[in-house]
Design a protein around this motif. Structure first.
Motif, PDB file in Angstrom:
ATOM      1  N   LEU A 151       0.853  -1.188   0.000  1.00  0.00           N
ATOM      2  CA  LEU A 151       0.000   0.000   0.000  1.00  0.00           C
ATOM      3  C   LEU A 151       0.888   1.237   0.000  1.00  0.00           C
ATOM      4  CD1 LEU A 151      -2.597  -1.001   2.753  1.00  0.00           C
ATOM      5  CD2 LEU A 151      -2.975  -0.966   0.273  1.00  0.00           C
ATOM      6  N   ASP A 152       0.366   2.317  -0.547  1.00  0.00           N
ATOM      7  CA  ASP A 152       1.106   3.575  -0.506  1.00  0.00           C
ATOM      8  C   ASP A 152       0.932   4.282   0.826  1.00  0.00           C
ATOM      9  OD1 ASP A 152       2.185   3.578  -3.206  1.00  0.00           O
ATOM     10  OD2 ASP A 152       0.085   3.719  -3.817  1.00  0.00           O
ATOM     11  N   GLU A 153      -0.222   4.021   1.471  1.00  0.00           N
ATOM     12  CA  GLU A 153      -0.464   4.680   2.756  1.00  0.00           C
ATOM     13  C   GLU A 153      -1.577   3.966   3.510  1.00  0.00           C
ATOM     14  OE1 GLU A 153      -1.176   9.202   4.494  1.00  0.00           O
ATOM     15  OE2 GLU A 153      -1.082   8.873   2.339  1.00  0.00           O
ATOM     16  N   VAL A 154      -1.424   3.927   4.820  1.00  0.00           N
ATOM     17  CA  VAL A 154      -2.471   3.490   5.736  1.00  0.00           C
ATOM     18  C   VAL A 154      -2.806   4.704   6.579  1.00  0.00           C
ATOM     19  CG1 VAL A 154      -3.059   1.947   7.643  1.00  0.00           C
ATOM     20  CG2 VAL A 154      -1.629   1.109   5.757  1.00  0.00           C
ATOM     21  N   MET A 155      -4.087   5.057   6.637  1.00  0.00           N
ATOM     22  CA  MET A 155      -4.477   6.281   7.340  1.00  0.00           C
ATOM     23  C   MET A 155      -5.746   6.067   8.142  1.00  0.00           C
ATOM     24  SD  MET A 155      -6.008   8.548   4.165  1.00  0.00           S
ATOM     25  CE  MET A 155      -4.450   8.604   3.362  1.00  0.00           C
ATOM     26  N   GLY A 156      -6.012   6.985   9.037  1.00  0.00           N
ATOM     27  CA  GLY A 156      -7.234   6.934   9.820  1.00  0.00           C
ATOM     28  C   GLY A 156      -8.450   7.290   8.967  1.00  0.00           C
ATOM     29  N   MET A 157      -9.607   6.829   9.385  1.00  0.00           N
ATOM     30  CA  MET A 157     -10.826   7.075   8.623  1.00  0.00           C
ATOM     31  C   MET A 157     -11.148   8.562   8.520  1.00  0.00           C
ATOM     32  SD  MET A 157     -13.155   5.993   6.691  1.00  0.00           S
ATOM     33  CE  MET A 157     -13.085   4.221   6.808  1.00  0.00           C
ATOM     34  N   ALA A 158     -10.875   9.334   9.548  1.00  0.00           N
ATOM     35  CA  ALA A 158     -11.169  10.769   9.485  1.00  0.00           C
ATOM     36  C   ALA A 158     -10.368  11.436   8.362  1.00  0.00           C
ATOM     37  CB  ALA A 158     -10.870  11.439  10.825  1.00  0.00           C
ATOM     38  N   SER A 159      -9.116  11.081   8.230  1.00  0.00           N
ATOM     39  CA  SER A 159      -8.283  11.640   7.150  1.00  0.00           C
ATOM     40  C   SER A 159      -8.796  11.191   5.791  1.00  0.00           C
ATOM     41  CB  SER A 159      -6.829  11.197   7.311  1.00  0.00           C
ATOM     42  OG  SER A 159      -6.293  11.696   8.505  1.00  0.00           O
ATOM     43  N   LEU A 160      -9.126   9.933   5.694  1.00  0.00           N
ATOM     44  CA  LEU A 160      -9.655   9.390   4.449  1.00  0.00           C
ATOM     45  C   LEU A 160     -10.970  10.070   4.075  1.00  0.00           C
ATOM     46  CD1 LEU A 160      -9.477   7.318   2.189  1.00  0.00           C
ATOM     47  CD2 LEU A 160     -10.404   5.632   3.756  1.00  0.00           C
ATOM     48  N   TRP A 161     -11.829  10.220   5.050  1.00  0.00           N
ATOM     49  CA  TRP A 161     -13.117  10.864   4.817  1.00  0.00           C
ATOM     50  C   TRP A 161     -12.945  12.294   4.297  1.00  0.00           C
ATOM     51  CZ3 TRP A 161     -17.779   9.481   3.852  1.00  0.00           C
ATOM     52  CH2 TRP A 161     -18.821  10.404   3.953  1.00  0.00           C
ATOM     53  N   ARG A 162     -12.044  13.050   4.895  1.00  0.00           N
ATOM     54  CA  ARG A 162     -11.812  14.431   4.454  1.00  0.00           C
ATOM     55  C   ARG A 162     -11.291  14.479   3.016  1.00  0.00           C
ATOM     56  NH1 ARG A 162     -13.299  17.685   8.186  1.00  0.00           N
ATOM     57  NH2 ARG A 162     -12.712  17.460  10.366  1.00  0.00           N
ATOM     58  N   MET A 163     -10.497  13.504   2.640  1.00  0.00           N
ATOM     59  CA  MET A 163      -9.956  13.474   1.279  1.00  0.00           C
ATOM     60  C   MET A 163     -11.038  13.255   0.226  1.00  0.00           C
ATOM     61  SD  MET A 163      -6.456  11.271   1.810  1.00  0.00           S
ATOM     62  CE  MET A 163      -6.221  11.074   0.047  1.00  0.00           C
ATOM     63  N   THR A 164     -12.151  12.646   0.618  1.00  0.00           N
ATOM     64  CA  THR A 164     -13.207  12.359  -0.355  1.00  0.00           C
ATOM     65  C   THR A 164     -14.077  13.571  -0.677  1.00  0.00           C
ATOM     66  OG1 THR A 164     -14.828  11.621   1.293  1.00  0.00           O
ATOM     67  CG2 THR A 164     -13.341   9.937   0.367  1.00  0.00           C
ATOM     68  N   GLU A 165     -13.926  14.653   0.083  1.00  0.00           N
ATOM     69  CA  GLU A 165     -14.762  15.835  -0.151  1.00  0.00           C
ATOM     70  C   GLU A 165     -14.579  16.337  -1.580  1.00  0.00           C
ATOM     71  OE1 GLU A 165     -15.574  20.296   1.585  1.00  0.00           O
ATOM     72  OE2 GLU A 165     -14.458  18.872   2.810  1.00  0.00           O
ATOM     73  N   GLY A 166     -15.683  16.422  -2.306  1.00  0.00           N
ATOM     74  CA  GLY A 166     -15.675  16.904  -3.678  1.00  0.00           C
ATOM     75  C   GLY A 166     -15.193  15.910  -4.704  1.00  0.00           C
ATOM     76  N   ALA A 167     -14.931  14.682  -4.287  1.00  0.00           N
ATOM     77  CA  ALA A 167     -14.421  13.663  -5.196  1.00  0.00           C
ATOM     78  C   ALA A 167     -15.556  12.790  -5.733  1.00  0.00           C
ATOM     79  CB  ALA A 167     -13.401  12.781  -4.478  1.00  0.00           C
ATOM     80  N   ARG A 168     -15.275  12.122  -6.827  1.00  0.00           N
ATOM     81  CA  ARG A 168     -16.169  11.070  -7.319  1.00  0.00           C
ATOM     82  C   ARG A 168     -15.824   9.813  -6.546  1.00  0.00           C
ATOM     83  NH1 ARG A 168     -14.589  11.752 -13.342  1.00  0.00           N
ATOM     84  NH2 ARG A 168     -12.935  12.840 -12.283  1.00  0.00           N
ATOM     85  N   ILE A 169     -16.853   9.072  -6.137  1.00  0.00           N
ATOM     86  CA  ILE A 169     -16.646   7.881  -5.327  1.00  0.00           C
ATOM     87  C   ILE A 169     -17.392   6.707  -5.961  1.00  0.00           C
ATOM     88  CG2 ILE A 169     -17.027   6.811  -3.067  1.00  0.00           C
ATOM     89  CD1 ILE A 169     -16.899   9.651  -1.887  1.00  0.00           C
ATOM     90  N   LEU A 170     -16.682   5.602  -6.127  1.00  0.00           N
ATOM     91  CA  LEU A 170     -17.279   4.378  -6.637  1.00  0.00           C
ATOM     92  C   LEU A 170     -16.967   3.266  -5.656  1.00  0.00           C
ATOM     93  CD1 LEU A 170     -15.898   5.939  -9.358  1.00  0.00           C
ATOM     94  CD2 LEU A 170     -17.510   4.332 -10.328  1.00  0.00           C
ATOM     95  N   THR A 171     -17.909   2.376  -5.451  1.00  0.00           N
ATOM     96  CA  THR A 171     -17.675   1.230  -4.557  1.00  0.00           C
ATOM     97  C   THR A 171     -17.869  -0.053  -5.323  1.00  0.00           C
ATOM     98  OG1 THR A 171     -19.972   1.194  -3.814  1.00  0.00           O
ATOM     99  CG2 THR A 171     -18.440   2.513  -2.518  1.00  0.00           C
ATOM    100  N   LEU A 172     -16.956  -0.963  -5.093  1.00  0.00           N
ATOM    101  CA  LEU A 172     -17.017  -2.261  -5.766  1.00  0.00           C
ATOM    102  C   LEU A 172     -16.649  -3.366  -4.780  1.00  0.00           C
ATOM    103  CD1 LEU A 172     -15.228  -1.068  -8.964  1.00  0.00           C
ATOM    104  CD2 LEU A 172     -17.564  -1.868  -8.882  1.00  0.00           C
TER     105      LEU A 172
END
Length: 130
Positions: free
Chosen positions: A109-130
């Motif tokens: 992996l390139d990075e392991v991070m906390g969910m709060a950091s991950l969540w903030r990164m998704t702001e304004g992004a396109r999100i797909l789940t598979l």
């Protein structure tokens, strides 16, 4: 216009892995900032080197057709997407739930991070789940 795209991956057999990898490598090639977020089965399969392997007869047939067409395997597409700037990441808690230590996944992996950091990164992004 380039943007951020997140692919939240929980499943790792040929079909969902192929779908995520083809969309992700395409987005990266088109200049988007791409993140593949691995969880549970997708994370375990990535770590074991089995990400994108077919699990059913139908998937085996599809994988064979893909190979005959010269289409890259899902894991190979992920590697190529990484060369284009895509990042493979996971949530720290999910990593631990799957039985891994975050430091042990360095390189996979390139990075392991906390969910709060991950969540903030998704702001304004396109999100797909598979």
């Amino acid at each position: 216009m380039a943007g951020r795209v997140f692919f939240f991956l929980q499943h790792a057999t040929f079909e969902p892995a192929f779908q995520a990898a083809t969309m992700g490598i395409t987005a990266a090639a088109m200049g988007d900032e791409v993140y593949f977020v691995f969880a549970f089965d997708a994370l375990r399969q990535l770590v074991s080197g089995a990400y994108g392997h077919p699990s059913t007869e139908r998937e085996h047939e599809e994988a064979a057709r893909a190979k005959s067409l010269g289409v890259l395997a899902p894991a190979r597409m992920l590697a190529e997407a990484r060369t284009l700037g895509a990042r493979l990441i996971a949530c720290d808690t999910t990593v631990r739930l799957c039985g891994y230590e975050p430091d042990a996944l360095e390189g996979t992996l390139d990075e392991v991070m906390g969910m709060a950091s991950l969540w903030r990164m998704t702001e304004g992004a396109r999100i797909l789940t598979l």
